[in-house]
Scaffold this motif. Structure first.
Motif, short mmCIF file in Angstrom:
data_model
loop_
_atom_site.label_atom_id
_atom_site.label_comp_id
_atom_site.label_asym_id
_atom_site.label_seq_id
_atom_site.Cartn_x
_atom_site.Cartn_y
_atom_site.Cartn_z
N ASN A 91 0.98 -1.36 0.16
CA ASN A 91 0.00 0.07 -0.01
C ASN A 91 0.95 1.10 0.11
N PRO A 92 0.83 2.02 -0.93
CA PRO A 92 1.80 3.11 -1.06
C PRO A 92 1.47 4.05 0.14
N ALA A 93 0.40 4.29 0.50
CA ALA A 93 -0.10 5.36 1.53
C ALA A 93 0.79 4.80 2.84
N MET A 94 0.60 3.41 3.03
CA MET A 94 1.37 2.83 4.19
C MET A 94 2.88 3.14 4.12
N ASP A 95 3.36 2.82 2.90
CA ASP A 95 4.76 3.14 2.66
C ASP A 95 5.02 4.33 3.14
N GLN A 96 4.19 5.32 2.65
CA GLN A 96 4.78 6.94 2.74
C GLN A 96 4.64 7.14 4.14
N LEU A 97 3.39 6.48 5.04
CA LEU A 97 3.53 6.77 6.45
C LEU A 97 4.59 6.40 7.26
N ILE A 98 5.11 4.95 6.90
CA ILE A 98 6.30 4.46 7.77
C ILE A 98 7.42 5.48 7.39
N ALA A 99 7.73 6.15 6.03
CA ALA A 99 8.77 6.89 5.84
C ALA A 99 8.58 8.19 6.85
N GLU A 100 7.54 8.61 6.96
CA GLU A 100 7.23 9.68 7.76
C GLU A 100 7.53 9.37 8.96
N LEU A 101 7.21 8.28 9.61
CA LEU A 101 7.51 7.91 10.94
C LEU A 101 8.96 8.14 11.22
N GLN A 102 9.90 7.43 9.99
CA GLN A 102 11.25 7.43 10.44
C GLN A 102 11.97 8.79 10.43
N GLN A 103 11.28 9.81 9.73
CA GLN A 103 11.74 11.13 9.91
C GLN A 103 11.26 12.12 10.77
N THR A 104 10.44 11.44 11.92
CA THR A 104 10.03 12.41 12.93
C THR A 104 11.25 12.67 13.85
N LYS A 105 10.87 13.88 14.57
CA LYS A 105 12.11 14.26 15.51
C LYS A 105 11.90 13.97 16.90
N ASP A 106 10.92 13.82 17.25
CA ASP A 106 10.50 13.72 18.72
C ASP A 106 9.40 12.43 18.91
N ASN A 107 9.32 12.11 19.97
CA ASN A 107 8.24 11.26 20.48
C ASN A 107 6.81 11.47 20.27
N ALA A 108 6.55 12.91 20.50
CA ALA A 108 5.03 13.44 20.13
C ALA A 108 4.92 13.09 18.70
N SER A 109 5.55 13.63 17.77
CA SER A 109 5.59 13.53 16.35
C SER A 109 5.26 11.90 15.95
N ALA A 110 6.18 11.28 16.64
CA ALA A 110 6.23 10.01 16.18
C ALA A 110 4.92 9.11 16.68
N LEU A 111 4.39 9.59 17.58
CA LEU A 111 3.04 8.88 18.19
C LEU A 111 1.88 9.59 17.32
N ALA A 112 2.26 10.81 16.69
CA ALA A 112 0.94 11.10 15.76
C ALA A 112 1.17 10.35 14.51
N VAL A 113 2.02 10.15 14.09
CA VAL A 113 2.23 9.37 12.61
C VAL A 113 1.87 7.83 13.01
N ILE A 114 2.15 7.21 14.07
CA ILE A 114 1.69 5.87 14.66
C ILE A 114 0.14 6.01 14.57
N SER A 115 -0.43 7.00 15.04
CA SER A 115 -1.96 6.97 15.16
C SER A 115 -2.61 6.89 13.82
N LYS A 116 -2.00 7.50 12.54
CA LYS A 116 -2.46 7.60 11.49
C LYS A 116 -2.08 6.21 10.79
N ILE A 117 -1.08 5.34 11.06
CA ILE A 117 -0.56 4.14 10.75
C ILE A 117 -1.60 3.18 11.27
N GLN A 118 -2.02 3.41 12.64
CA GLN A 118 -3.21 2.43 13.03
C GLN A 118 -4.50 2.71 12.43
N THR A 119 -4.80 3.89 11.90
CA THR A 119 -5.97 4.12 11.44
C THR A 119 -6.04 3.42 9.98
#
Length: 529
Positions: free
Chosen positions: A456-484
């Motif tokens: 799923n290209p959308a999931m690939d993009q979210l995983i890439a965004e997670l990798q580039q997050t600067k802090d835990n708060a940003s990472a958790l926000a992306v993980i929430s999108k991944i879970q959705t």
């Protein structure tokens, strides 16, 4: 997050829970009992004592000590690799920090795009050759060429690595990655000596605290102390690893004194017995460690998203836990459970049998016959899970053919190698210390470790965004999108976390856990019984 690892500075990636916590993030008493951390802490043992052989009961004996062929995971080969090679960087399970170990420091000064590794002076491999930057770069190149665990993510992220001088290696990334040090805590950070590979022959030569002594397949691996280890000669004379018949057997052998350290994986009753008996040790939870893997590939029922959704809605993690663990486990359909620092408020897919029936009816109207071939290991707990899953799926209209595998090797061949299954009980396995690697390996459309074949290209993009997050708060926000997105597309269906307890005798001291539950024994020693 901090931006440097050195003797005085570390990279903070999150606060891990400890056994001193009185409640879980969700207030669940069962989850609280399984929080990651040290259990039954020992009092000051006094001066360390040298000598003796420590026997460690693992889940699986490493068939080879080549890091490209054995994944660095606790209880199934990671300790053997760390004994021989050590790790450039270690993971502090209490603080969630990554700290230099074989390395002297690891720093970034541009927000995570360039990382500079400094090596300790005077460190040598067990063959006497120097551990220098050229050896580090060559070992990592070899690891990637051999497609070691995590190599795909490394190749996709690291554009180049250079040995600037004898003690300095620089890694250039194509995007900021503040959790990059996690890669050097596992296979990439287990540096193989240049002399290890001679043609087709491989000899395990590293700079770790032990060297290979004896290997009897299916029986034992024995290591002897490396007197030239940079951290000082180990106190243990020998480190012996044996694989028994599962967690209950490990507990019984611990109780009888045949084991000094026992890996008790996934069996809550055995874990609780060991904890209640007062054994000190380390408790860990593997997120989504219990899951129903759905084959998404063309020609399989799971290629239809409605079938995958129907499976997800049909499963009741609470009921499955009751059947398998008498309600003592960690049921849940989310990727990161309540005990995890990466847990988010977005829940996993909810049990809804009516919704499952509706989706399955739609798929059948388009020609699907409702049949599923479901592979489960013929072991009491897994068999109980298999029967519960079979009954839940059949209750909404699936016809489930339960196939019992005689051993874990059959699961590996049919599910992970041949991909010859519709549904299989296994685990997704998202470790606290390596969320980026875990999600990329199991879910990215290009990953060879993507057992489900989900793309799923959308999931690939979210995983890439997670990798580039600067802090835990940003990472958790992306993980929430991944879970959705996971809930919408159901790559596979998690049904719970998987608890593990590394328990040791009260006369054992100095065992240190690191990433993925690997136990480090370079400072371990045994007192009088």
């Amino acid at each position: 997050m901090a931006v440097a690892l050195s003797a005085a500075g570390v990279l903070l990636v999150g606060c891990a829970s400890t056994d001193n916590d009185t409640s879980s993030p969700g207030g669940d008493s069962t989850a609280s009992a399984a929080l990651t951390g040290m259990v039954n802490p020992q009092s000051d043992p006094g001066p360390a004592v040298a000598g003796g052989t420590l026997t460690y009961g693992v889940q699986v004996l490493a068939a080879t000590l080549d890091p490209t062929k054995t994944a660095a995971r606790g209880g199934s080969g990671g300790e053997a690799l760390a004994a021989v090679y050590d790790v450039l960087v270690s993971y502090d399970t209490t603080s969630g920090d990554f700290q230099p170990k074989l390395a002297k420091s690891l720093e970034t000064n541009d927000g995570g795009t360039t990382w500079t590794l400094k090596l300790r002076d005077g460190v040598t491999f067990s063959d006497g050759t120097p551990v220098d930057a050229n050896a580090v770069v060559a070992s990592i190149h070899r690891y990637n060429a051999g497609k070691g665990n995590g190599a795909e993510l490394w190749v996709a992220s690291v554009t180049s690595m250079d040995a600037v001088d004898a003690s300095t290696a620089v890694f250039h990334l194509n995007a900021p990655w503040m959790r990059f040090p996690s890669m050097l805590a596992l296979g990439h950070g287990m540096i193989v000596a240049p002399s290890s590979q001679q043609g087709d022959k491989f000899t395990a030569i590293g700079a770790g605290p032990f060297t290979e002594d004896l290997f009897t397949p299916s029986v034992e691996r024995v290591f002897k102390a490396n007197p030239a280890y940079y951290g000082g000669a180990p106190k243990l004379e020998k480190l012996r690893m044996v694989a028994l018949n599962g967690p209950q057997a490990n507990l019984e052998s611990l109780n009888s004194g045949q084991l000094d350290v026992a890996y008790i994986r996934g069996l809550t009753s055995a874990i609780n017995s060991a904890k209640s008996a007062g054994y000190p040790g380390y408790m860990d939870v593997l997120n989504a460690g219990s899951a129903e893997i759905i084959n998404n590939r063309e020609g399989r029922p799971g290629s239809d998203v409605r079938v995958r959704q129907a499976i997800g809605y049909a499963l009741d993690p609470e009921l499955i836990d009751q059947r398998a663990e008498n309600g003592e486990g960690l049921p849940g359909s989310e990727l990161f459970g309540k005990t995890s620092q990466w847990h988010v408020d977005t829940p996993g897919i909810a049990y809804d049998s009516a919704k499952a029936k509706e989706l399955l009816t739609q798929a059948k109207a388009d020609g699907y016959n409702g049949k599923l071939n479901y592979i489960v290991l013929s072991e009491p707990k897994d068999h109980a899970i298999g029967l519960a899953v079979q009954s839940l799926l059949q209750a909404v209209g699936f016809e489930v053919n339960l196939i019992l595998a005689n051993n874990a090797g059959d699961i590996v061949q049919n599910v992970y190698v041949k991909n010859d299954f519709d549904l299989a009980h296994a685990g997704i396995g998202l470790y606290e210390s390596i969320p980026d690697l875990g999600l990329f390996s199991t879910t990215n459309s290009t990953s060879k470790s993507n057992t489900a074949g989900y793309a799923n290209p959308a999931m690939d993009q979210l995983i890439a965004e997670l990798q580039q997050t600067k802090d835990n708060a940003s990472a958790l926000a992306v993980i929430s999108k991944i879970q959705t997105l996971w809930n919408e597309t159901v790559p596979s269906a998690p049904v719970g976390g998987l608890s593990s307890f590394w328990a040791w005798q009260k006369n054992v001291h100095g065992v240190v856990p690191t990433a993925t539950g690997i136990m480090l024994f370079d400072q371990a020693w045994m007192g009088a019984k």
